[in-house]
Write a protein that holds these residues in place. Structure first.
Motif, mmCIF file in Angstrom:
data_model
loop_
_atom_site.group_PDB
_atom_site.id
_atom_site.type_symbol
_atom_site.label_atom_id
_atom_site.label_comp_id
_atom_site.label_asym_id
_atom_site.label_seq_id
_atom_site.Cartn_x
_atom_site.Cartn_y
_atom_site.Cartn_z
ATOM 1 N N ALA A 45 -6.971 -12.352 -19.931
ATOM 2 C CA ALA A 45 -5.773 -12.036 -19.137
ATOM 3 C C ALA A 45 -5.467 -13.111 -18.101
ATOM 4 C CB ALA A 45 -5.951 -10.683 -18.462
ATOM 5 N N GLY A 46 -6.515 -13.733 -17.534
ATOM 6 C CA GLY A 46 -6.311 -14.844 -16.613
ATOM 7 C C GLY A 46 -6.284 -14.474 -15.144
ATOM 8 N N PRO A 47 -6.360 -15.481 -14.255
ATOM 9 C CA PRO A 47 -6.516 -15.270 -12.806
ATOM 10 C C PRO A 47 -5.376 -14.536 -12.111
ATOM 11 C CG PRO A 47 -7.100 -17.520 -13.413
ATOM 12 C CD PRO A 47 -6.467 -16.906 -14.620
ATOM 13 N N ASP A 48 -4.182 -14.583 -12.657
ATOM 14 C CA ASP A 48 -3.052 -13.912 -12.003
ATOM 15 C C ASP A 48 -2.828 -12.496 -12.533
ATOM 16 O OD1 ASP A 48 -2.435 -16.123 -10.389
ATOM 17 O OD2 ASP A 48 -1.301 -17.055 -12.022
ATOM 18 N N SER A 49 -3.717 -12.040 -13.371
ATOM 19 C CA SER A 49 -3.507 -10.756 -14.038
ATOM 20 C C SER A 49 -3.966 -9.574 -13.196
ATOM 21 C CB SER A 49 -4.277 -10.734 -15.364
ATOM 22 O OG SER A 49 -5.685 -10.712 -15.116
ATOM 23 N N HIS A 206 -9.221 7.232 -15.225
ATOM 24 C CA HIS A 206 -8.696 6.358 -14.178
ATOM 25 C C HIS A 206 -8.183 5.078 -14.835
ATOM 26 C CE1 HIS A 206 -9.525 4.258 -10.052
ATOM 27 N NE2 HIS A 206 -8.411 3.822 -10.626
ATOM 28 N N VAL A 207 -6.873 4.840 -14.718
ATOM 29 C CA VAL A 207 -6.243 3.643 -15.279
ATOM 30 C C VAL A 207 -5.081 3.255 -14.388
ATOM 31 C CG1 VAL A 207 -4.902 5.123 -16.859
ATOM 32 C CG2 VAL A 207 -5.123 2.673 -17.344
ATOM 33 N N ASN A 208 -4.967 1.955 -14.080
ATOM 34 C CA ASN A 208 -3.973 1.502 -13.102
ATOM 35 C C ASN A 208 -2.855 0.637 -13.677
ATOM 36 O OD1 ASN A 208 -5.374 2.745 -10.969
ATOM 37 N ND2 ASN A 208 -6.664 0.937 -10.652
ATOM 38 N N HIS A 209 -3.072 0.043 -14.826
ATOM 39 C CA HIS A 209 -2.061 -0.881 -15.363
ATOM 40 C C HIS A 209 -2.051 -0.789 -16.880
ATOM 41 C CE1 HIS A 209 0.068 -4.684 -16.197
ATOM 42 N NE2 HIS A 209 0.591 -4.511 -15.000
ATOM 43 N N VAL A 210 -0.871 -0.948 -17.458
ATOM 44 C CA VAL A 210 -0.724 -0.810 -18.905
ATOM 45 C C VAL A 210 -1.592 -1.816 -19.664
ATOM 46 C CG1 VAL A 210 1.255 -2.364 -19.141
ATOM 47 C CG2 VAL A 210 0.988 -0.407 -20.712
ATOM 48 N N SER A 211 -1.914 -2.955 -19.050
ATOM 49 C CA SER A 211 -2.738 -3.957 -19.725
ATOM 50 C C SER A 211 -4.161 -3.477 -19.958
ATOM 51 C CB SER A 211 -2.757 -5.259 -18.920
ATOM 52 O OG SER A 211 -3.308 -5.061 -17.631
ATOM 53 N N GLU A 212 -4.560 -2.398 -19.295
ATOM 54 C CA GLU A 212 -5.890 -1.815 -19.524
ATOM 55 C C GLU A 212 -5.939 -1.024 -20.819
ATOM 56 O OE1 GLU A 212 -7.409 0.256 -15.980
ATOM 57 O OE2 GLU A 212 -5.954 -0.886 -14.804
ATOM 58 N N LEU A 213 -4.778 -0.675 -21.372
ATOM 59 C CA LEU A 213 -4.719 0.181 -22.556
ATOM 60 C C LEU A 213 -4.756 -0.671 -23.828
ATOM 61 C CD1 LEU A 213 -2.035 2.695 -21.264
ATOM 62 C CD2 LEU A 213 -4.513 3.043 -21.403
ATOM 63 N N THR A 214 -5.882 -1.351 -24.028
ATOM 64 C CA THR A 214 -6.066 -2.183 -25.213
ATOM 65 C C THR A 214 -6.344 -1.292 -26.430
ATOM 66 O OG1 THR A 214 -8.358 -2.452 -24.504
ATOM 67 C CG2 THR A 214 -6.823 -4.216 -23.953
#
Length: 339
Positions: A45-49, A206-214
């Motif tokens: 995802a990288g440093p700005d993710s 507990h989930v905060n961002h859609v990018s966590e839903l891999t």
């Protein structure tokens, strides 16, 4: 690879992180822990993710701003693994261990110090429930209860089922997101058994961002659904992570599609070591308000704030004003000034 192997094969030091991510990180006073399988997602995802910001150390964690016990856990702790803040329900703290150490965690000070609220006094906990029949729900928290073995979970569940007043059981967990392999046949069997023992058995992810839903996380959630486990979500509004209406819309609409009921959006707590994620109530209200026009009610979580000092949760949204006058209504209906 089993979930236990993935859990043990974790990055645990600043040197581990620097080698894996090929960059330097500040030395901080709080512990570190990221399973390599999840660290690989952060690296991609990288440093700005949002992933990088949530889980990798930041120099501002050593700031003395904020509260050691922002929601007043210790005010309501019963010295028996239970926190009894609300009349009808208790938090049960069976472990200090988590599948990952979130940099914004509201309990990061209590967990890093192994506070006495986590002392293992289960017999006393059962005795307390027995003499307080107004309690009808036990909420597993921590730490993360799904880091416990299936055998240990089953033991706790069976013991709670024998307390006549307990009708509901709930598990607060980040494990399906961090270690989705933990949602295996053994755990599903334990949860299915719990569903038969209580009126309701619920898993709160507990989930905060859609990018966590891999994809592997989606598969884990699907397994819970297929086994008729009720799945809800809770999220924290975090500066720099999910602090736009679009971020929240994408998260909650995706959760709804996965048959997960968005339940809570927490306003960030004033936790010491996590104040760089904090924002004021007016900013949070302005971010949340447009969601009423974009999501159906069943996909819209309650936007809540835990009043500092143990006063309990209350609505963070005010339909009369975006501005905050400094007072909130606590769990007893009393006005409390918080700044």
């Amino acid at each position: 690879m089993s979930w236990t192997h993935e859990f043990k094969d974790a990055l645990k030091t600043r040197e581990d992180l620097s080698e894996f991510f090929e960059t330097d990180f500040p030395e901080i006073k709080f512990p570190l822990f990221i399973p390599k399988v999840f660290a690989a997602k952060i690296l991609m995802a990288g440093p700005d993710s949002p992933l990088w910001k949530q889980f990798l150390p930041h120099s501002e964690e050593d700031s003395n701003l904020g509260r050691l016990d922002p929601i007043g856990d210790k005010v309501h702790a019963k010295n028996n693994q239970l926190i009894h803040r609300y009349e009808n329900r208790v938090l049960f703290t069976p472990t200090t261990v988590c599948p990952v150490l979130c940099r914004y965690c509201f309990r990061k000070n209590e967990l890093s110090e192994k506070d006495e609220i986590f002392d293992q006094k289960f017999k006393e906990a059962i005795a307390y429930l027995t003499v307080n029949p107004e309690i009808n729900e036990v909420i597993f928290t921590g730490g993360d209860p799904f880091i416990l073995s299936n055998e240990k979970l089953a033991l706790y569940i069976q013991e709670f089922s024998e307390v006549e007043s307990i009708k509901y059981i709930r598990f607060h967990t980040r494990t399906p997101v961090i270690l989705p392999s933990r949602i295996d046949e053994g755990l599903l069997a334990v949860l299915t058994s719990a569903s038969a023992l209580f009126k309701r058995c619920m898993v709160m992810i507990h989930v905060n961002h859609v990018s966590e839903l891999t994809e592997d996380v989606r598969d884990a959630i699907a397994l819970l659904n297929e086994n008729h486990i009720e799945v809800f979500s809770q999220s924290v509004l975090l500066k720099g992570v999910n602090d736009t209406t679009e971020d929240l819309y994408n998260l909650f609409s995706e959760l709804a599609d996965l048959k997960v009921k968005p339940y809570y959006l927490h306003h960030p707590d004033e936790a010491r070591g996590a104040m760089h994620f904090y924002m004021g109530l007016e900013e949070g209200r302005r971010i949340f308000a447009p969601l009423h026009n974009k999501l159906p009610g069943w996909a819209l979580p309650q936007y809540i704030i835990d009043i500092p000092g143990g006063e309990g949760k209350t609505s963070a949204f005010n339909p009369e004003s975006f501005e905050f006058n400094g007072s909130l209504i606590n769990r007893n209906g009393e006005k409390v000034k918080i700044n």
